[in-house]
Motif scaffolding. Sequence first.
Motif, short mmCIF file in Angstrom:
data_model
loop_
_atom_site.label_atom_id
_atom_site.label_comp_id
_atom_site.label_asym_id
_atom_site.label_seq_id
_atom_site.Cartn_x
_atom_site.Cartn_y
_atom_site.Cartn_z
N ALA A 179 -1.13 -2.38 14.34
CA ALA A 179 -1.75 -3.66 14.68
C ALA A 179 -2.26 -4.40 13.45
O ALA A 179 -2.43 -5.63 13.48
N LEU A 180 -2.50 -3.67 12.36
CA LEU A 180 -3.02 -4.29 11.14
C LEU A 180 -1.95 -4.52 10.08
O LEU A 180 -2.25 -5.07 9.01
N HIS A 181 -0.72 -4.10 10.34
CA HIS A 181 0.33 -4.28 9.34
C HIS A 181 0.50 -5.75 8.94
O HIS A 181 0.56 -6.07 7.76
N ALA A 182 0.62 -6.62 9.94
CA ALA A 182 0.84 -8.03 9.63
C ALA A 182 -0.34 -8.65 8.88
O ALA A 182 -0.15 -9.23 7.81
N PRO A 183 -1.57 -8.56 9.40
CA PRO A 183 -2.68 -9.20 8.65
C PRO A 183 -2.89 -8.58 7.28
O PRO A 183 -3.18 -9.31 6.32
N HIS A 184 -2.77 -7.27 7.14
CA HIS A 184 -2.97 -6.64 5.84
C HIS A 184 -1.85 -7.00 4.86
O HIS A 184 -2.10 -7.25 3.68
N THR A 185 -0.62 -7.03 5.36
CA THR A 185 0.51 -7.38 4.49
C THR A 185 0.42 -8.83 4.06
O THR A 185 0.60 -9.15 2.86
N ILE A 186 0.16 -9.72 4.99
CA ILE A 186 0.11 -11.15 4.66
C ILE A 186 -1.02 -11.44 3.68
O ILE A 186 -0.84 -12.19 2.71
N ALA A 187 -2.19 -10.83 3.89
CA ALA A 187 -3.30 -11.03 2.95
C ALA A 187 -2.93 -10.54 1.56
O ALA A 187 -3.25 -11.19 0.55
N SER A 188 -2.26 -9.41 1.48
CA SER A 188 -1.88 -8.85 0.18
C SER A 188 -0.84 -9.71 -0.52
O SER A 188 -0.93 -9.95 -1.73
N LEU A 189 0.15 -10.18 0.23
CA LEU A 189 1.16 -11.06 -0.36
C LEU A 189 0.54 -12.36 -0.85
O LEU A 189 0.86 -12.84 -1.95
N ARG A 190 -0.37 -12.91 -0.08
CA ARG A 190 -1.03 -14.15 -0.48
C ARG A 190 -1.88 -13.96 -1.73
O ARG A 190 -2.10 -14.90 -2.50
N ALA A 191 -2.36 -12.73 -1.93
CA ALA A 191 -3.17 -12.43 -3.12
C ALA A 191 -2.29 -12.20 -4.35
O ALA A 191 -2.82 -11.99 -5.44
N GLY A 192 -0.99 -12.21 -4.16
CA GLY A 192 -0.08 -12.09 -5.30
C GLY A 192 0.45 -10.70 -5.56
O GLY A 192 1.04 -10.46 -6.62
N THR A 193 0.27 -9.78 -4.63
CA THR A 193 0.77 -8.43 -4.83
C THR A 193 2.08 -8.22 -4.06
O THR A 193 2.34 -8.89 -3.06
N HIS A 194 2.86 -7.28 -4.53
CA HIS A 194 4.02 -6.82 -3.78
C HIS A 194 3.53 -5.83 -2.72
O HIS A 194 2.47 -5.21 -2.89
N VAL A 195 4.31 -5.66 -1.65
CA VAL A 195 3.86 -4.80 -0.56
C VAL A 195 4.97 -3.85 -0.12
O VAL A 195 6.11 -4.27 0.10
N LEU A 196 4.60 -2.58 0.02
CA LEU A 196 5.43 -1.58 0.69
C LEU A 196 4.66 -1.17 1.94
O LEU A 196 3.54 -0.66 1.84
N CYS A 197 5.25 -1.42 3.10
CA CYS A 197 4.55 -1.25 4.37
C CYS A 197 5.12 -0.08 5.16
O CYS A 197 6.33 0.15 5.15
N GLU A 198 4.23 0.64 5.84
CA GLU A 198 4.68 1.70 6.73
C GLU A 198 5.44 1.09 7.90
O GLU A 198 5.35 -0.09 8.19
#
Length: 306
Positions: free
Chosen positions: A71-90
Amino acid sequence: MVNWLVIGIGDITSKRVIPAILAEERSRLYGVVTRDPRKAEAYPGVRVWTSLDDALQDTVINAVYVASPVALHAPHTIASLRAGTHVLCEKPVAMNYAEAEDMVTTALQFHRLLGVSYYRRLYPKLMRAKRLIAAGAIGQPVLAEANCHSWLEITGREWLVDPALSGGGPLYDTGSHRIDALNFLFGRPVKATGMRSNAVHRLAVEDCATVTIEYAGGVRGVVDVRWNSHVARDQFRVIGTDGEINLDPLNGPALRYPGGEEQLPTHANLHFPAVENFVKAVLDAETLACPGEEAIWTDWVTATVR
């Protein structure tokens, strides 16, 4: 150097993801986000936050591993991408296909990488099977079957049976891996249908699900996943007009095909190849094994299952 922030210290991260980051020579476990800072005591010198927003203020972080509940994948991923980081998601990517699309769109908008840890794409025998299929080892592939059966075991992962956190039962848990493996072999699905039910356990999520997927060229995939079998099964085979490729068990080393059998074991840490591939994508522009824009087609398939 990739400076990792890991969101969540749970079963997968403590046993696989964090050890993979610590072992990868161009990675540094820079920080963790956890509701319980005591869990971070096993990693001395690592920065600890209880808030992702606070952690993302640290510009040293350039990659985030999202291992929070689905349930938190989308909000956590989007916040991280917007902060300028790359993301590897479960896995799975998100609670639904719309959320998954938003994640991919944000990655493109902010020019950051989004990978998904469908690590079976990096199994040597699955990659070998894909090459054999392309070479015509079984003629035209027409049917692929994947069964993953076990008995319900959620100790320490109780959130898995809460649909508000997990999205679903074995369909989202073990089923997503098998669906993605079929997508890896045959490309984007063109049609899907399925059903899920509670045959044994009375849970808020299903205890079994069956999915049928159509691919271009006439290939049909069938995935059956269960938390209601005392007999464990991890079956995976591809049938063609001239033979079949058998990968039973999918998590084992054996690969059997017309005229041959090979033993192709996985890495001792199943997550290490995915972490290593992601680091190479960040630092060397290597192709992601499972980019977000491919991974979300598993979410597209699961959305059809009723």
